[in-house]
Design an enzyme around this catalytic site. Structure first.
Site, PDB file in Angstrom:
ATOM      1  N   ASN A 104      35.676 -37.438  21.165  1.00 56.59           N
ATOM      2  CA  ASN A 104      36.314 -37.094  19.895  1.00 56.59           C
ATOM      3  C   ASN A 104      36.592 -35.595  19.860  1.00 56.59           C
ATOM      4  O   ASN A 104      36.324 -34.886  20.838  1.00 56.59           O
ATOM      5  CB  ASN A 104      35.433 -37.528  18.713  1.00 56.59           C
ATOM      6  N   LYS A 127      25.913 -43.393   3.485  1.00 54.68           N
ATOM      7  CA  LYS A 127      25.219 -42.937   4.705  1.00 54.68           C
ATOM      8  C   LYS A 127      23.899 -42.257   4.370  1.00 54.68           C
ATOM      9  O   LYS A 127      22.896 -42.444   5.062  1.00 54.68           O
ATOM     10  CB  LYS A 127      26.119 -41.965   5.491  1.00 54.68           C
ATOM     11  N   PHE A 154      25.240 -35.346   8.842  1.00 60.00           N
ATOM     12  CA  PHE A 154      26.604 -34.986   8.454  1.00 60.00           C
ATOM     13  C   PHE A 154      27.386 -36.285   8.280  1.00 60.00           C
ATOM     14  O   PHE A 154      27.006 -37.322   8.826  1.00 60.00           O
ATOM     15  CB  PHE A 154      27.278 -34.164   9.556  1.00 60.00           C
ATOM     16  N   ASP A 178      30.328 -43.729  18.324  1.00 59.04           N
ATOM     17  CA  ASP A 178      29.666 -44.944  17.838  1.00 59.04           C
ATOM     18  C   ASP A 178      29.655 -46.046  18.892  1.00 59.04           C
ATOM     19  O   ASP A 178      28.794 -46.912  18.873  1.00 59.04           O
ATOM     20  CB  ASP A 178      30.373 -45.456  16.571  1.00 59.04           C
ATOM     21  N   LYS A 214      20.816 -44.264   6.012  1.00 56.05           N
ATOM     22  CA  LYS A 214      20.161 -43.587   7.145  1.00 56.05           C
ATOM     23  C   LYS A 214      18.881 -42.867   6.718  1.00 56.05           C
ATOM     24  O   LYS A 214      18.296 -42.130   7.508  1.00 56.05           O
ATOM     25  CB  LYS A 214      21.157 -42.619   7.801  1.00 56.05           C
TER      26      LYS A 214
HETATM   27  O1  PMT Z   1      32.040 -29.622  16.147  1.00 57.76           O
HETATM   28  P1  PMT Z   1      33.093 -29.057  15.210  1.00 57.76           P
HETATM   29  O2  PMT Z   1      34.445 -28.971  15.852  1.00 57.76           O
HETATM   30  O3  PMT Z   1      32.649 -27.753  14.589  1.00 57.76           O
HETATM   31  O4  PMT Z   1      33.281 -30.091  14.021  1.00 57.76           O
HETATM   32  C1  PMT Z   1      32.251 -30.290  13.104  1.00 57.76           C
HETATM   33  C2  PMT Z   1      32.037 -31.775  12.775  1.00 57.76           C
HETATM   34  C3  PMT Z   1      33.251 -32.331  12.055  1.00 57.76           C
HETATM   35  C4  PMT Z   1      31.782 -32.569  14.050  1.00 57.76           C
HETATM   36  C5  PMT Z   1      30.743 -31.827  11.877  1.00 57.76           C
HETATM   37  O5  PMT Z   1      30.966 -31.051  10.726  1.00 57.76           O
HETATM   38  C6  PMT Z   1      30.418 -33.268  11.483  1.00 57.76           C
HETATM   39  O6  PMT Z   1      30.900 -33.795  10.493  1.00 57.76           O
HETATM   40  N1  PMT Z   1      29.540 -33.910  12.282  1.00 57.76           N
HETATM   41  C7  PMT Z   1      29.207 -35.331  12.137  1.00 57.76           C
HETATM   42  C8  PMT Z   1      30.320 -36.151  12.704  1.00 57.76           C
HETATM   43  C9  PMT Z   1      29.988 -37.639  12.675  1.00 57.76           C
HETATM   44  O7  PMT Z   1      29.695 -38.180  13.683  1.00 57.76           O
HETATM   45  O8  PMT Z   1      29.985 -38.154  11.509  1.00 57.76           O
HETATM   46  P2  PMT Z   1      29.651 -39.722  11.209  1.00 57.76           P
HETATM   47  O9  PMT Z   1      29.981 -39.871   9.763  1.00 57.76           O
HETATM   48  O10 PMT Z   1      30.343 -40.599  12.178  1.00 57.76           O
HETATM   49  O11 PMT Z   1      28.084 -39.838  11.448  1.00 57.76           O
HETATM   50  C10 PMT Z   1      27.149 -39.650  10.411  1.00 57.76           C
HETATM   51  C11 PMT Z   1      25.874 -39.040  10.950  1.00 57.76           C
HETATM   52  O12 PMT Z   1      25.267 -39.955  11.866  1.00 57.76           O
HETATM   53  C12 PMT Z   1      26.056 -37.739  11.692  1.00 57.76           C
HETATM   54  O13 PMT Z   1      24.991 -36.869  11.368  1.00 57.76           O
HETATM   55  C13 PMT Z   1      25.983 -38.147  13.153  1.00 57.76           C
HETATM   56  O14 PMT Z   1      25.466 -37.094  13.975  1.00 57.76           O
HETATM   57  C14 PMT Z   1      25.019 -39.321  13.099  1.00 57.76           C
HETATM   58  N2  PMT Z   1      25.209 -40.331  14.148  1.00 57.76           N
HETATM   59  C15 PMT Z   1      26.367 -41.035  14.230  1.00 57.76           C
HETATM   60  C16 PMT Z   1      26.493 -42.037  15.169  1.00 57.76           C
HETATM   61  C17 PMT Z   1      25.413 -42.294  16.043  1.00 57.76           C
HETATM   62  N3  PMT Z   1      25.506 -43.232  16.978  1.00 57.76           N
HETATM   63  N4  PMT Z   1      24.296 -41.590  15.938  1.00 57.76           N
HETATM   64  C18 PMT Z   1      24.153 -40.613  15.016  1.00 57.76           C
HETATM   65  O15 PMT Z   1      23.129 -39.942  14.928  1.00 57.76           O
END
Ligand code: PMT
Length: 413
Positions: free
Chosen positions: A219, A347, A333, A288, A351
């Site tokens: 990504n 979330k 995040f 994911d 979580k």
């Molecule tokens: O890296 P940059 O270019 O500075 O950009 C920043 C960012 C957009 C990546 C950052 O600000 C951000 O939003 N990070 C989380 C991105 C994300 O994966 O979001 P999500 O909504 O899909 O996941 C929610 C949370 O679950 C996140 O904390 C993620 O780290 C966590 N996760 C997700 C999937 C997974 N399999 N395991 C996880 O731990």
């Protein structure tokens, strides 16, 4: 490569150390006043002069006002017990060059370290404030401007010179700002040491999920957001481990950087370190899904059908939220493009997070790859905090302020 923790002198308490580099411009005559102001505000000031600077201000005045020896000669310090120019650089919590001449700016931008000042400033890893001061035409020279731009792009802070009558007789920008203004800039860069003793695990960057040796699913995460959190946490005194996918930015020198590639590698490292940390900030954009099969050889076009079978990756932060101790804080995040609040709130609950940083990555200035972000903090109490466009470092500080509060509450209950 894994880098060792950098132990900055302030970890063992004491006054913050300001490294003051003085290069050979007429504005150097203002530096005794700057030293006095910094010392008055409780800072330990260590002066390093270029040879030219000694024509404008005497080392004796600076030594008297700072109460420290003044460094001016690379070779006069070589008999000291440590590698002194590195020790001087390592000791600094913040560094400033005032005045910064076109010559010193040019050398730093080119990576030239041919005297004590440029050698020390090439080795510093703390925030650096440059105060350019020179003739207006020198200052406007495109090469000088390009050098300043280059230094800014690698993290130097630049305090723009004032405009007015210059010592050379010209009028225009190039005057070093008053010592009071510089002293204020220094204290802004000097982070509070409020996270000393905290062990913080930060994840950053994307993960890569290989299809074959040359192709992968990933990504747009650059790692800037997570790296900013790691950097600010370390600046505030925390012991930081950064588990990061492939980064587009350089990880901070004073954190332990643990590079990973896939979501499963990130899972393994995070789960391994989790028992030994107090806080996790999960800024990584974890894939994911991963391809069900990773081919050992490059896939040929006719081997690829019309679809690729995918498997779900483990949800790392969810597992942390479900298994955390009472005194541990887990911040997640959420990168959303629509119905951001509803998805973010879901979330936070699903979580079991202590706080969620929501960024609507469809907004210009927010999310992937920008130096800025636009975030909303969602709290378990239902409270929400909205912020405008902010540099990612500032967002990081705001997150860490909340983390500190949550940690205190968690320890007290
Ligand atoms: O890296 P940059 O270019 O500075 O950009 C920043 C960012 C957009 C990546 C950052 O600000 C951000 O939003 N990070 C989380 C991105 C994300 O994966 O979001 P999500 O909504 O899909 O996941 C929610 C949370 O679950 C996140 O904390 C993620 O780290 C966590 N996760 C997700 C999937 C997974 N399999 N395991 C996880 O731990």
């Amino acid at each position: 490569m894994e880098t060792d923790h950098f132990m900055n002198r302030q970890d063992s308490a004491g006054s913050p150390t300001v490294l003051l580099g003085i290069s050979g411009g007429i504005a150097a005559y203002k530096t005794p006043q700057l030293v006095r102001l910094l010392v008055q505000s409780g800072m330990d000031v260590q002066c390093v002069l270029t040879r030219s600077a000694t024509h404008f201000v005497t080392p004796l005045v600076l030594a008297t006002l700072s109460g420290n020896p003044v460094y001016e000669d690379m070779w006069a310090v070589r008999d000291r017990p440590s590698v002194e120019h590195i020790a001087v650089a390592d000791r600094a919590d913040v560094a400033v060059i005032a005045p910064a001449t076109a010559n010193v700016i040019g050398k730093l931008a080119a990576g030239i370290a041919d005297d004590l000042l440029t050698t020390v400033f090439t080795a510093v890893i703390c925030p650096v404030l440059l105060c350019p001061a020179m003739n207006v035409n020198m200052y406007r020279n495109p090469i000088v401007q390009a050098n300043l731009e280059k230094l800014r792009s690698v993290g130097f802070h630049v305090l723009d010179p004032d405009a007015g009558f210059l010592a050379c007789g010209w009028e225009g920008e190039g005057r070093m700002p008053d010592p009071e203004v510089i002293a204020e800039g220094v204290s802004h860069l000097l982070a509070p040491r409020d996270l000393v003793g905290e062990r913080i695990l930060v994840t950053a960057g994307p993960t890569e999920e290989p299809l074959d040796p040359v192709r992968f699913i990933t990504n747009r995460s650059s790692g800037k957001m997570g790296v900013a959190v790691a950097d600010r946490a370390a600046a505030r005194g925390a012991t930081v481990t950064l588990v990061a996918g492939p980064l587009k930015v350089v990880p901070p020198a004073r954190v332990r950087h643990v590079p990973v590639r896939t979501a499963r590698e990130m899972y393994d490292r995070v789960i391994e370190y989790f028992p030994d940390v107090d806080v996790v900030v999960k800024a990584a954009a974890v894939a994911d899904f991963r391809p069900a099969l990773e081919k050992t050889g490059k896939m040929k076009k006719d081997e690829v059908g019309s679809s690729i079978e995918l498997l779900k990756n483990p949800d790392i932060v969810k597992q942390l939220g479900e298994t955390k101790r009472k005194d541990q804080i887990v911040v997640g995040f959420a990168a959303e493009t629509h119905d951001a609040r509803a998805h973010g709130t879901a979330k936070l609950r699903e979580k079991h997070l202590d706080m969620l940083v929501l960024n609507d990555v469809s907004k210009p200035g927010a999310g992937f790859d920008y130096d800025t972000n636009i975030v909303t903090f969602l709290h378990r109490s239902g409270e929400e905090e909205d912020f405008g466009v902010l540099p990612k470092e500032r967002v990081a500080d705001l997150i860490l302020d909340r983390v500190l509060r949550l940690r205190k509450q968690a320890i007290d209950t």
